[in-house]
Write an enzyme that holds these catalytic residues in place. Structure first.
Site, PDB file in Angstrom:
ATOM      1  N   TRP A   1       2.298   6.552  12.621  1.00 55.92           N
ATOM      2  CA  TRP A   1       0.874   6.619  12.233  1.00 55.92           C
ATOM      3  C   TRP A   1       0.159   5.315  12.562  1.00 55.92           C
ATOM      4  CZ3 TRP A   1      -1.661   3.803   8.197  1.00 55.92           C
ATOM      5  CH2 TRP A   1      -3.006   4.173   8.005  1.00 55.92           C
TER       6      TRP A   1
ATOM      7  N   HIS B   1      -1.692   0.481  16.478  1.00 54.50           N
ATOM      8  CA  HIS B   1      -1.079   0.951  15.228  1.00 54.50           C
ATOM      9  C   HIS B   1       0.285   1.605  15.442  1.00 54.50           C
ATOM     10  CE1 HIS B   1      -1.776   2.055  10.876  1.00 54.50           C
ATOM     11  NE2 HIS B   1      -2.390   0.903  10.967  1.00 54.50           N
TER      12      HIS B   1
ATOM     13  N   GLU C   1      -3.103  -5.092  19.415  1.00 51.55           N
ATOM     14  CA  GLU C   1      -2.259  -5.229  18.221  1.00 51.55           C
ATOM     15  C   GLU C   1      -1.274  -4.066  18.087  1.00 51.55           C
ATOM     16  OE1 GLU C   1      -4.630  -5.298  14.678  1.00 51.55           O
ATOM     17  OE2 GLU C   1      -2.911  -4.890  13.397  1.00 51.55           O
TER      18      GLU C   1
ATOM     19  N   ARG D   1       0.910 -11.553  13.043  1.00 50.46           N
ATOM     20  CA  ARG D   1       0.037 -10.780  12.143  1.00 50.46           C
ATOM     21  C   ARG D   1       0.511 -10.784  10.689  1.00 50.46           C
ATOM     22  NH1 ARG D   1      -4.315  -9.074  11.607  1.00 50.46           N
ATOM     23  NH2 ARG D   1      -4.143  -6.813  11.484  1.00 50.46           N
TER      24      ARG D   1
ATOM     25  N   ARG E   1     -13.141  -5.895  16.156  1.00 48.77           N
ATOM     26  CA  ARG E   1     -12.120  -4.915  16.529  1.00 48.77           C
ATOM     27  C   ARG E   1     -12.798  -3.591  16.874  1.00 48.77           C
ATOM     28  NH1 ARG E   1      -7.343  -2.330  12.742  1.00 48.77           N
ATOM     29  NH2 ARG E   1      -8.977  -0.788  12.365  1.00 48.77           N
TER      30      ARG E   1
ATOM     31  N   ASP F   1      -6.221  -3.762   1.548  1.00 47.84           N
ATOM     32  CA  ASP F   1      -5.044  -3.641   0.674  1.00 47.84           C
ATOM     33  C   ASP F   1      -4.347  -4.983   0.460  1.00 47.84           C
ATOM     34  OD1 ASP F   1      -4.464  -2.149   3.444  1.00 47.84           O
ATOM     35  OD2 ASP F   1      -2.585  -3.112   2.883  1.00 47.84           O
TER      36      ASP F   1
ATOM     37  N   HIS G   1     -14.214  -4.848  11.622  1.00 42.79           N
ATOM     38  CA  HIS G   1     -13.807  -3.563  12.197  1.00 42.79           C
ATOM     39  C   HIS G   1     -15.025  -2.735  12.595  1.00 42.79           C
ATOM     40  CE1 HIS G   1      -9.611  -3.119  10.170  1.00 42.79           C
ATOM     41  NE2 HIS G   1      -9.808  -4.331  10.613  1.00 42.79           N
TER      42      HIS G   1
ATOM     43  N   GLU H   1      -8.305 -11.583  10.010  1.00 43.89           N
ATOM     44  CA  GLU H   1      -8.923 -10.264   9.802  1.00 43.89           C
ATOM     45  C   GLU H   1      -9.686 -10.298   8.475  1.00 43.89           C
ATOM     46  OE1 GLU H   1      -6.078  -7.124   9.284  1.00 43.89           O
ATOM     47  OE2 GLU H   1      -7.490  -5.572   9.887  1.00 43.89           O
TER      48      GLU H   1
ATOM     49  N   ASN I   1       0.819  -1.214   0.000  1.00 39.98           N
ATOM     50  CA  ASN I   1       0.000   0.000   0.000  1.00 39.98           C
ATOM     51  C   ASN I   1       0.852   1.264   0.000  1.00 39.98           C
ATOM     52  OD1 ASN I   1      -2.358   1.425   0.033  1.00 39.98           O
ATOM     53  ND2 ASN I   1      -2.971   0.841   2.111  1.00 39.98           N
TER      54      ASN I   1
ATOM     55  N   TYR J   1      -6.234   6.842  12.622  1.00 35.80           N
ATOM     56  CA  TYR J   1      -6.357   5.559  11.934  1.00 35.80           C
ATOM     57  C   TYR J   1      -7.564   4.765  12.451  1.00 35.80           C
ATOM     58  CZ  TYR J   1      -5.999   0.702  10.979  1.00 35.80           C
ATOM     59  OH  TYR J   1      -6.345  -0.564  10.611  1.00 35.80           O
TER      60      TYR J   1
ATOM     61  N   GLU K   1       2.157  -7.046  11.104  1.00 37.76           N
ATOM     62  CA  GLU K   1       1.610  -6.842   9.753  1.00 37.76           C
ATOM     63  C   GLU K   1       2.629  -6.193   8.830  1.00 37.76           C
ATOM     64  OE1 GLU K   1      -1.815  -4.415  10.843  1.00 37.76           O
ATOM     65  OE2 GLU K   1      -0.869  -2.644  10.003  1.00 37.76           O
TER      66      GLU K   1
ATOM     67  N   HIS L   1      -2.940 -10.678   8.720  1.00 40.44           N
ATOM     68  CA  HIS L   1      -3.391  -9.355   8.299  1.00 40.44           C
ATOM     69  C   HIS L   1      -4.362  -9.505   7.123  1.00 40.44           C
ATOM     70  CE1 HIS L   1      -1.912  -5.123   6.880  1.00 40.44           C
ATOM     71  NE2 HIS L   1      -2.791  -4.992   7.840  1.00 40.44           N
TER      72      HIS L   1
ATOM     73  N   ASP M   1      -6.369  -2.195  17.824  1.00 43.48           N
ATOM     74  CA  ASP M   1      -5.106  -1.938  17.103  1.00 43.48           C
ATOM     75  C   ASP M   1      -4.547  -0.594  17.568  1.00 43.48           C
ATOM     76  OD1 ASP M   1      -3.045  -1.651  15.314  1.00 43.48           O
ATOM     77  OD2 ASP M   1      -4.250  -2.099  13.521  1.00 43.48           O
TER      78      ASP M   1
HETATM   79  O1  KDG Z   1      -1.849  -0.416   4.422  1.00 48.24           O
HETATM   80  C1  KDG Z   1      -1.905  -0.242   5.799  1.00 48.24           C
HETATM   81  C2  KDG Z   1      -3.093  -0.985   6.357  1.00 48.24           C
HETATM   82  O2  KDG Z   1      -3.100  -2.287   5.881  1.00 48.24           O
HETATM   83  C3  KDG Z   1      -3.074  -1.031   7.857  1.00 48.24           C
HETATM   84  O3  KDG Z   1      -3.132   0.266   8.352  1.00 48.24           O
HETATM   85  C4  KDG Z   1      -4.256  -1.842   8.345  1.00 48.24           C
HETATM   86  O4  KDG Z   1      -3.412  -1.856  10.584  1.00 48.24           O
HETATM   87  C5  KDG Z   1      -4.128  -2.333   9.733  1.00 48.24           C
HETATM   88  C6  KDG Z   1      -4.943  -3.502  10.107  1.00 48.24           C
HETATM   89  O5  KDG Z   1      -4.759  -3.980  11.216  1.00 48.24           O
HETATM   90  O6  KDG Z   1      -5.726  -3.940   9.283  1.00 48.24           O
HETATM   91 MG    MG Z   2      -3.082  -3.302  12.170  1.00 51.36          MG
END
Ligand code: KDG
Ligand code: MG
Length: 412
Positions: free
Chosen positions: A412, A222, A246, A293, A147, A326, A122, A349, A37, A159, A272, A322, A220
């Site tokens: 991020w 992140h 996560e 992941r 989630r 994407d 989600h 997921e 991505n 996010y 991931e 994951h 998550d």
């Molecule tokens: O491309 C980035 C995403 O796949 C990511 O931000 C998604 O963190 C993610 C998740 O747990 O699905």
């Molecule tokens: Mg994630």
């Protein structure tokens, strides 16, 4: 049998996808997902300029040998671009082997170890009522694990909140399904760890209060926390019995997880953005995580992720592959075949792809009563409509990034 053709297909139906299509001398077609991505064209070049010329004329049945050749002969190892390219070749070769053998890929991997794959969806909301509605919707959609992502007071955009798609000018797009925005520059978002850590436990208390103690809930973080912040969050969330927390810290520093682990019994999932077993090795051996992941697409394919998960099984660490949008339908199919076959499957997921994506990629998986199944078509069970793919040329898109209130760039 020889590989006659290798096409790298870029299409952007709802988002950008990179797909490798191999065609053999006796007419079998294999597909592999190579989508990274926001950096899609780097993988296109890696494949077209450096890998495709090596594949033409080679034996598609030699999956392990091809993997070792592509990994070792490049001299430059690992990294997301290299490993996504190798993953695409590997997936396409498993797809071909399945078709040649007359079996779905999960049969080649040892056969089904379960009837279907528990999947999580989600739920999210900028504010609590929106989040509670979203949890209810997911229960009605059949999800048996959910989630939970919440907005944070005074942060405009973070996010994982679906309704932010509209804020970014695209009401059709769920932001959690596609955080990458088309455009020349990445979107800037804001972040405040203190506000997040203060806010989140109350959100989980409210969700448990509304939906009871038994529904498996995930979250998550992140990659945005330091180890001691992550340790505090893990402790604060213990009363709400998470299925997992996560990516609580940035993934590069494996040692960070040791500190988190010493402080909390909240199960941890990570990886991931990992590319090889080497990223996971110490985390698994020292039992610092509970779920792997890694995605088939980003871990070098079915061959490499299967080995990683077998190693994880020795330590009772399970899969949590994951599966955001994407990961293309081809990558998702590969994940489902692998998840069905391995013993230490944990959870998958699952976010449905958009309608245009489903036109480009014909899929045969099923989703029933909260369980995914890859189906019994030969190979991976996904086909690609090349004409339809051609209607959606690549569009530049970037994932967002964070700045703190004082302007500092943040994870991020
Ligand atoms: O491309 C980035 C995403 O796949 C990511 O931000 C998604 O963190 C993610 C998740 O747990 O699905
Ligand atoms: Mg994630």
């Amino acid at each position: 049998m020889k590989i006659d053709l290798a096409d790298v297909i870029v299409t952007s139906p709802d988002r950008n996808f990179v797909t490798l299509k191999l065609t053999t001398s006796d007419g079998h077609v294999g597909l592999g997902d190579a989508t990274v991505n926001g950096r899609e064209l780097a993988v296109v070049s890696y494949l077209s300029d450096h890998v495709v010329p090596l594949l033409i004329g080679s034996d598609p049945m030699r999956i392990e040998d091809t993997w070792q050749f592509l990994y070792r002969s490049a001299y430059w190892r690992r990294g997301p671009i290299t490993m996504a390219a190798i993953a695409a070749v590997d997936m396409a070769l498993w797809d071909i082997k399945g078709k040649a053998a007359g079996m779905p890929v999960y049969q080649l991997l040892g056969g089904a170890s379960r009837t279907g794959l528990l999947a999580y969806g989600h739920a999210s909301g900028k504010e609590l009522p929106e989040l509670l509605d979203s949890v209810q919707e997911h229960i009605e959609l059949g999800y048996r694990a959910i989630r939970i992502q919440s907005g944070v007071p005074n942060l405009k955009s973070i996010y994982g909140i679906a309704s932010q798609g509209a804020d970014h000018g695209d009401a059709e797009l769920r932001y959690d399904h596609e955080p990458a925005r088309r455009g020349e520059k990445p979107v800037e978002e804001d972040w405040d760890t203190r506000a997040y850590l203060t806010h989140l436990p109350g959100i989980f208390e409210a969700v448990r209060g509304e939906f009871g103690a038994t529904l498996p809930l995930l979250h998550d973080a992140h990659h945005r926390l330091t180890p001691i912040q992550a340790a505090r969050l893990g402790k604060d969330l213990e009363p709400y019995d998470l299925f997992w927390l996560e990516d609580c810290t940035p993934a590069e520093n494996q040692e960070a997880l040791r500190l988190v682990r010493q402080h909390t019994t909240t199960p941890l999932a990570i990886g991931e953005v990992f590319n090889t077993v080497w990223d996971f090795k110490d985390l698994i051996r020292d039992q610092l995580i509970d779920y792997v992941r890694g995605a088939v697409t980003h871990m070098g394919g079915i061959t490499a992720l299967k080995k990683t998960l077998e190693y994880a099984a020795m330590y009772q660490v399970k899969s949590g592959m994951h599966g955001p949008t994407d990961i293309s339908p081809v990558g998702m199919a590969a994940a489902m075949h692998l998840g069905l076959a391995i013993h230490n499957f944990g959870i998958q997921e699952y976010m449905p792809h958009g309608a245009r994506t489903d036109q480009v990629f014909q899929q045969t998986f099923t989703w029933r009563e909260g369980l995914l199944h890859p189906g019994d078509e030969l190979g991976l069970g996904v086909s690609l409509n090349v004409d339809e793919a051609g209607r959606y040329p690549y569009e530049r898109a970037y994932l967002p990034y964070n700045r703190l209130a004082d302007g500092t760039v943040h994870d991020w």
